[in-house]
Scaffold this active site. Structure first.
Site, PDB file in Angstrom:
ATOM      1  N   ALA A  12     -14.473  13.090  45.068  1.00 25.77           N
ATOM      2  CA  ALA A  12     -14.910  12.275  46.211  1.00 25.77           C
ATOM      3  C   ALA A  12     -15.816  13.057  47.157  1.00 25.77           C
ATOM      4  CB  ALA A  12     -13.693  11.745  46.957  1.00 25.77           C
ATOM      5  N   GLY A  13     -15.551  14.359  47.319  1.00 28.35           N
ATOM      6  CA  GLY A  13     -16.386  15.179  48.196  1.00 28.35           C
ATOM      7  C   GLY A  13     -17.808  15.285  47.683  1.00 28.35           C
ATOM      8  N   ASP A  70     -22.285  21.380  37.729  1.00 31.69           N
ATOM      9  CA  ASP A  70     -21.185  22.268  37.411  1.00 31.69           C
ATOM     10  C   ASP A  70     -21.277  23.355  38.452  1.00 31.69           C
ATOM     11  OD1 ASP A  70     -18.964  22.393  35.619  1.00 31.69           O
ATOM     12  OD2 ASP A  70     -19.737  24.311  34.935  1.00 31.69           O
ATOM     13  N   SER A  71     -20.197  23.555  39.139  1.00 31.93           N
ATOM     14  CA  SER A  71     -20.242  24.492  40.244  1.00 31.93           C
ATOM     15  C   SER A  71     -18.912  25.204  40.363  1.00 31.93           C
ATOM     16  CB  SER A  71     -20.580  23.766  41.555  1.00 31.93           C
ATOM     17  OG  SER A  71     -19.677  22.696  41.780  1.00 31.93           O
ATOM     18  N   GLY A 155     -12.252  22.317  48.266  1.00 37.82           N
ATOM     19  CA  GLY A 155     -12.206  23.449  47.347  1.00 37.82           C
ATOM     20  C   GLY A 155     -11.879  24.747  48.070  1.00 37.82           C
TER      21      GLY A 155
END
Length: 197
Positions: A12-13, A70-71, A155
């Protein structure tokens, strides 16, 4: 070029961050859950390979252009870990930001070098078999802070201390974070590439 894209993520972020940026350009970002896209395997060792796989996967199931990122966070003293395993660093049952942060704090506890950096690789495919995906990368450097601070972001943000700003990523305003973060830097690069099409 297009007015809708599907985001290859259920986060969602990320949907909020990407949605704001693309909305300014008249493009609606839709979550892949709107198309019942199953979870994509991420067997690759690099951010870029996983992002390409996720973008093609979402485009295949939605029939729309797809954006994947992708992080993760990489700690220098840990040889780049957690890296591609950032979201599930402490395990999958269930995935937990708090557990991931606690594990990284524990692994860095005895290390002199607390420097770390966020990486974001964005991949935009216009269709599933796009032979030339648009690829952009952003890197955001900081220092790991054991004590969490701030309620924004998500995160690892509450532990990611930014010397220039004198605060953690979780203490930044959304506007500032979108401008200077790894994702913001990658989005700026992606925008330049889109504008060249």
């Amino acid at each position: 070029m297009f007015d809708r894209i599907v985001l290859a993520s259920g986060n969602a972020g990320k949907l909020r961050e990407f949605g704001r940026w693309f909305a300014e350009r008249g493009i609606t970002v839709l979550p892949q859950s709107d198309f019942n896209v199953p979870e994509c395997p991420e067997p690759h060792p690099t951010f870029i390979e996983n992002a390409i796989a996720k973008a093609r996967h979402a485009s295949r199931f939605s029939g729309l252009p797809a954006l994947a990122d992708d992080s993760g966070i990489c700690a220098v003293a840990l040889g780049g870990a957690p890296g591609i395993f950032s979201a599930r660093f402490a395990g999958d049952n269930p995935k937990s930001d708090a557990a991931n942060n606690a594990k990284l704090s524990a692994e860095l506890a005895g290390k002199a070098d607390k420097s770390c950096y966020y990486v974001c690789v964005l991949v935009l495919v216009r269709h599933e078999n796009d032979p030339q995906p648009l690829i952009a990368e952003g890197i955001w450097r900081g220092v790991w802070q054991n004590e969490a601070a701030g309620s924004g972001g998500f995160g690892y943000d509450p532990h990611f201390f930014l010397s220039e700003q004198g605060c953690t990523a979780a203490e930044l305003s959304a506007e500032t974070k979108n401008r200077i973060s790894h994702r913001g830097l990658a989005l700026s690069e992606l925008k330049r590439k889109i504008d060249l099409l």
